[in-house]
Design an enzyme around this catalytic site. Sequence first.
Site, short mmCIF file in Angstrom:
data_model
loop_
_atom_site.label_atom_id
_atom_site.label_comp_id
_atom_site.label_asym_id
_atom_site.label_seq_id
_atom_site.Cartn_x
_atom_site.Cartn_y
_atom_site.Cartn_z
N GLY A 14 77.43 -43.91 -25.81
CA GLY A 14 76.54 -44.99 -25.34
C GLY A 14 76.98 -45.50 -23.98
N THR A 27 87.82 -41.81 -9.12
CA THR A 27 87.60 -40.87 -8.01
C THR A 27 88.48 -41.23 -6.82
OG1 THR A 27 85.32 -40.59 -8.73
CG2 THR A 27 85.83 -39.92 -6.47
N ARG A 75 75.06 -37.40 -25.95
CA ARG A 75 75.78 -37.20 -27.22
C ARG A 75 75.69 -35.71 -27.47
NH1 ARG A 75 74.28 -42.83 -28.51
NH2 ARG A 75 76.30 -43.82 -28.70
N CYS A 76 76.81 -35.03 -27.36
CA CYS A 76 76.82 -33.57 -27.37
C CYS A 76 77.41 -33.05 -28.68
CB CYS A 76 77.63 -33.06 -26.18
SG CYS A 76 77.81 -31.28 -26.14
N ASP A 106 85.01 -44.42 -29.15
CA ASP A 106 85.96 -43.68 -30.00
C ASP A 106 85.60 -42.18 -30.13
OD1 ASP A 106 83.76 -44.30 -31.51
OD2 ASP A 106 84.87 -45.22 -33.16
N GLY A 107 84.29 -41.87 -30.19
CA GLY A 107 83.89 -40.46 -30.26
C GLY A 107 84.36 -39.71 -29.01
N THR A 128 82.17 -49.24 -23.63
CA THR A 128 81.21 -49.49 -24.72
C THR A 128 80.98 -50.99 -24.80
OG1 THR A 128 80.92 -49.53 -27.11
CG2 THR A 128 83.15 -49.20 -26.37
N ILE A 129 79.71 -51.37 -24.90
CA ILE A 129 79.40 -52.82 -24.89
C ILE A 129 79.89 -53.52 -26.15
CG2 ILE A 129 77.38 -52.56 -23.37
CD1 ILE A 129 75.67 -53.12 -25.97
N ASP A 130 80.16 -52.73 -27.20
CA ASP A 130 80.38 -53.33 -28.52
C ASP A 130 81.75 -53.99 -28.73
OD1 ASP A 130 77.87 -52.35 -29.17
OD2 ASP A 130 78.65 -50.50 -30.02
N ASP A 132 84.25 -52.56 -29.90
CA ASP A 132 84.51 -52.15 -31.29
C ASP A 132 85.71 -51.22 -31.42
OD1 ASP A 132 83.37 -50.02 -29.97
OD2 ASP A 132 82.03 -49.44 -31.59
N ARG A 165 60.76 -74.63 -33.06
CA ARG A 165 60.83 -73.36 -33.79
C ARG A 165 62.28 -72.92 -33.99
NH1 ARG A 165 57.08 -70.31 -29.87
NH2 ARG A 165 55.04 -70.77 -30.73
N MET A 172 73.11 -56.16 -30.57
CA MET A 172 73.81 -54.88 -30.80
C MET A 172 75.27 -55.09 -31.19
SD MET A 172 72.53 -52.15 -28.03
CE MET A 172 71.11 -51.16 -28.44
N GLY A 173 75.93 -54.01 -31.52
CA GLY A 173 77.34 -54.08 -31.87
C GLY A 173 77.73 -53.09 -32.97
N ARG A 174 76.74 -52.34 -33.45
CA ARG A 174 76.96 -51.41 -34.58
C ARG A 174 77.71 -52.14 -35.70
NH1 ARG A 174 78.71 -45.64 -32.28
NH2 ARG A 174 80.26 -46.87 -31.17
N HIS A 262 68.23 -52.51 -26.47
CA HIS A 262 68.88 -51.88 -25.31
C HIS A 262 68.74 -52.68 -24.02
CE1 HIS A 262 68.78 -48.58 -28.15
NE2 HIS A 262 69.72 -48.01 -27.42
P1 ADP Z 1 81.20 -43.11 -28.28
O1 ADP Z 1 82.13 -42.37 -27.41
O2 ADP Z 1 80.47 -44.21 -27.55
O3 ADP Z 1 81.85 -43.55 -29.58
P2 ADP Z 1 79.92 -40.93 -29.74
O4 ADP Z 1 80.59 -41.23 -31.04
O5 ADP Z 1 78.48 -40.53 -29.77
O6 ADP Z 1 80.00 -42.13 -28.70
O7 ADP Z 1 80.76 -39.75 -29.05
C1 ADP Z 1 80.43 -39.28 -27.76
C2 ADP Z 1 80.62 -37.79 -27.69
O8 ADP Z 1 82.01 -37.48 -27.88
C3 ADP Z 1 79.90 -36.98 -28.76
O9 ADP Z 1 78.57 -36.76 -28.44
C4 ADP Z 1 80.71 -35.70 -28.75
O10 ADP Z 1 80.35 -34.87 -27.67
C5 ADP Z 1 82.13 -36.22 -28.54
N1 ADP Z 1 82.77 -36.38 -29.84
C6 ADP Z 1 82.52 -37.29 -30.79
N2 ADP Z 1 83.27 -37.10 -31.90
C7 ADP Z 1 84.02 -36.02 -31.65
C8 ADP Z 1 85.01 -35.29 -32.41
N3 ADP Z 1 85.36 -35.65 -33.64
N4 ADP Z 1 85.58 -34.22 -31.80
C9 ADP Z 1 85.22 -33.85 -30.56
N5 ADP Z 1 84.31 -34.48 -29.81
C10 ADP Z 1 83.71 -35.54 -30.33
#
Ligand code: ADP
Length: 362
Positions: A14, A27, A75-76, A106-107, A128-130, A132, A165, A172-174, A262
């Site tokens: 996000g 950079t 998100r890959c 964290d992802g 991340t804005i959350d 979290d 009212r 937001m915040g999941r 958003h």
């Molecule tokens: P955020 O980083 O905001 O928590 P996501 O959880 O969607 O957002 O993670 C962002 C991206 O990081 C994912 O789309 C993926 O490409 C990668 N990612 C997430 N989890 C994993 C994982 N367990 N191992 C490897 N890459 C990951």
Amino acid sequence: MKQFRRIGVLSSGGDAPGMNAAIRAITRTALDHGVEVMGIIGGYSGLIKENIVPLDSRAVSNIITKGGTALYSDRCVEFKTEEGMQKAIATCKKYNIDAIVAIGGDGTFRGATDLTLRGVPAIGVTGTIDNDITATDYTVGFDTAMNSVIEVVDRLRDTCESHARCNVVEVMGRDCGEIALKTAIACGAMAVAIPEVPFDEAAAIAAIKEAKESGKRGMIVIVSEGVFADGPDGKKIPYGEVLVKKIEAETGIESKFCRPAHMVRGGSPTLRDRLTASRMGVKAVELLLEGKSNLVVIEENGEITSMDILFALTTDRMYKNKLKEGDLDKFNEEQIAQMKAICEKRTRDIAEQYAIVNAINM
Ligand code: ADP
């Protein structure tokens, strides 16, 4: 000092206001140390698709004021597979990218760990804005998002006041109630519902009734998007949608629901976010140059420092009661005690702020 020829920078997950300030700081710090920088477009998918552009100092000019991320985000799912990961590693080799700084949540940090384990040292910067991520006091984007919430709620308050009212606002915040909690205090909300604390619905409605009887006209209630009610068919319904109906039915006050969603994720970053992102970006490159990796840059009591990614992610799981069997096996007693202390600090902070909302909600 480790000699890197070239590093890559990416933003992932996000988006958050301040990511651009981080990209700029990363950079320019690298360039200043004679290290070339490649911008990876669209998060980890840019590594898989070889969507890569060289960044010089001018390429990151005039982005510090802008929300979103100039490197785009994604998100890959493919990156999470071994095949995708190997493609990403091959791209790093092909483009002589010696290390990566990944801005996200964290992802994104899990991805950074996976890269490090496969020979491409990586460092995470929070974006991340959350707010979290339990291991850090602050994540880049949090302040801007909260200020955007305040702007929306202040407008709603004007019209609530005119028409006597109540407005229930879902933010937001999941699964993290930080945005809801702090904006509830700052907006003078009558009540706040967050995932971390059981919500006393009857007390909140009683407080609203009492306030109405004492002459209060406009009422604001903030609900975090991570709070749900049970729907008729076993499905979860966003709690704010349920609460607004109950308030109207039980107090007789006309009540509206608003979900800014958003809208609060965009916009020009605040001073707090530009400053923190810049400090974190500089720190990330410095750590890489010191030969360190697999770290996330964090803020702790106002200081920009770093933490092992696995330690940070495990602390997060501990706080969220999501520890799996064996998660703590890699850590000694002292480290586990440290994790517990971080979790307890966050729990204390939340309880303290929650009490403030209820103490002054008349
Ligand atoms: P955020 O980083 O905001 O928590 P996501 O959880 O969607 O957002 O993670 C962002 C991206 O990081 C994912 O789309 C993926 O490409 C990668 N990612 C997430 N989890 C994993 C994982 N367990 N191992 C490897 N890459 C990951």
